[in-house]
Enzyme design. Structure first.
Site, PDB file in Angstrom:
ATOM      1  N   CYS A 266      78.783  27.151  80.114  1.00 47.26           N
ATOM      2  CA  CYS A 266      78.735  27.516  81.522  1.00 47.26           C
ATOM      3  C   CYS A 266      77.294  27.578  82.043  1.00 47.26           C
ATOM      4  CB  CYS A 266      79.496  28.828  81.751  1.00 47.26           C
ATOM      5  SG  CYS A 266      79.940  29.108  83.477  1.00 47.26           S
ATOM      6  N   HIS A 356      84.886  27.386  79.740  1.00 42.39           N
ATOM      7  CA  HIS A 356      84.938  28.514  78.802  1.00 42.39           C
ATOM      8  C   HIS A 356      85.927  28.244  77.666  1.00 42.39           C
ATOM      9  CE1 HIS A 356      82.643  31.625  81.135  1.00 42.39           C
ATOM     10  NE2 HIS A 356      82.847  30.712  82.058  1.00 42.39           N
ATOM     11  N   GLU A 358      86.381  29.915  74.966  1.00 41.82           N
ATOM     12  CA  GLU A 358      86.777  31.096  74.179  1.00 41.82           C
ATOM     13  C   GLU A 358      88.198  31.552  74.496  1.00 41.82           C
ATOM     14  OE1 GLU A 358      85.772  32.495  78.031  1.00 41.82           O
ATOM     15  OE2 GLU A 358      84.518  31.295  76.684  1.00 41.82           O
TER      16      GLU A 358
END
Length: 387
Positions: A266, A356, A358
């Protein structure tokens, strides 16, 4: 921001955009006033992770999903120690949360943390307005802050609020002191993670792969990074305008000069873009949500991904670029609008993505990126042993 806690639920509230558009509803969360950049998130779930993502610092988040708060709030899902959004906008808040992990309602949590919100407005109309006009400054006013105040005066106050373009915010949300997230199971690698607004799940995903993560403040120097003897270096997500992040760019260039395996997410992708000599620019209304389609150009596969960014890297999609650190190319692209969603160097181990991986909240399609980072460190160690 000025707030008072609940009594909130039935107080009239007004949302005021800088271009003069006004929406009227009811207070949600704390009563008072708040200012920020109005943005919208298209995720239908994961509101707790959204609220606690430091990348949303100084932003007022409009939820496009009409029904919000139905699973309440728990103590397991926050991505940081507090709610970071400047304000929260929902259409139909849940009257009663229903989930076995819920500890309290979303309304109660917003009020407890002093987050001013508004409910009962047409979020569909508001989202269309932001798509057409672009993200802009906004204020939410409720209780005494809205009573007896002329609309023109509220618009003027919104127009006086700071803009997101030119904002340098990473140091405001990053850790002040270094800390360590230990490897889960056998330790395989050490990573220095520069915290520009890191989400809690990110070092956890690395720890799951045997990585001991040393999380460092945004003010960390190149010397601080290498003091932990890292096998790899990571630059996190975070808020603000990447054009202001000169310190982070300088630190990343120091890492690139040493050819240490590098991974950015990001804001870290934008920092890599700047470090390589590319520019950045502000998107009209950004990408926010957990359903954004991205193509990995190295494999041709399309991933459904989680996004939260209002700025992007200005790099050519149709050619390999020469940089001070070797050849670079765009590795990922958004299929909605061709925005750069990833970069990679071809002559040394460095890559980044704008989204992202994760999966907090969000799909798991991009989890392989942590494995890719691990593979780069494995290769670098083997080459060092042979040398």
């Amino acid at each position: 921001m000025t707030t008072s806690t609940r009594g909130a639920a039935k107080a009239p509230a007004v949302l005021v955009l800088e271009d003069g558009r006004i929406f009227r509803g009811r207070a949600y969360g704390a009563v008072g006033e708040t200012f920020g950049e109005a943005v919208f998130s298209t995720g239908m779930t994961g509101y707790q992770e959204t609220l606690t993502d430091p990348s949303y610092h100084r932003q007022v988040v409009v939820m496009t999903a009409p029904h919000v708060g139905n699973t309440g709030v728990n103590d397991e899902d926050p991505e940081s120690a507090r709610i970071w959004v400047a304000g929260y906008v929902v259409r139909d808040p849940a009257r009663v949360p229903s989930n076995w992990r819920a500890k309290r309602s979303l309304d109660e949590e917003l009020a407890a943390q002093g987050v001013v919100g508004i409910s009962g407005i047409d979020t569909r109309a508001l989202t269309r307005h932001l798509r057409e006009r672009g993200a802009m400054r906004v204020g939410i006013f409720s209780g005494a802050a809205a009573e007896g105040v002329r609309d023109e005066a509220l618009v003027s106050r919104v127009q006086e609020a700071p803009q997101m373009k030119g904002a340098n915010l990473s140091a405001e949300v990053a850790t002040k002191e270094p800390y360590v997230v230990p490897a889960i199971g056998e330790k395989r690698f050490t990573v220095a993670a520069v915290d520009l607004g890191i989400k809690g799940m990110t070092p956890h995903r690395m720890a799951e792969r045997g990585i001991e993560v040393h999380v460092l403040p945004a003010t960390a120097t190149v010397e601080d990074v290498y003091a932990v003897s890292p096998d790899g270096v990571f630059f996190s997500n975070g808020p603000g305008d990447p054009a202001t992040a000169d310190h982070a760019v300088s630190v990343m260039q120091g890492v690139l000069e040493r050819k240490t395996p590098l991974f950015g997410i990001c804001f870290g992708n934008q920092i890599l873009g700047r470090a390589l000599g590319f520019g950045t620019y502000k998107l009209k209304y950004g990408h926010r949500g957990i359903n954004q389609p991205v193509q990995d150009r190295t494999t041709g596969k399309v991933e459904v991904t989680a996004h939260n960014h209002g700025f992007a890297v200005d790099a050519p999609l149709d050619k390999v670029s020469e940089t001070p650190y070797g050849r670079a190319e765009v590795s990922h692209v958004c299929l909605n609008d061709n925005v750069v969603e990833g970069l990679q160097l071809l002559d040394q181990p460095a890559f980044s993505v704008q989204y992202h991986p994760e999966a907090a909240a969000g799909p798991h399609d991009a989890a392989y990126l942590f494995d890719r980072f691990t593979s780069l460190m494995e290769t670098a160690l083997m080459e060092a042993e042979r040398a």
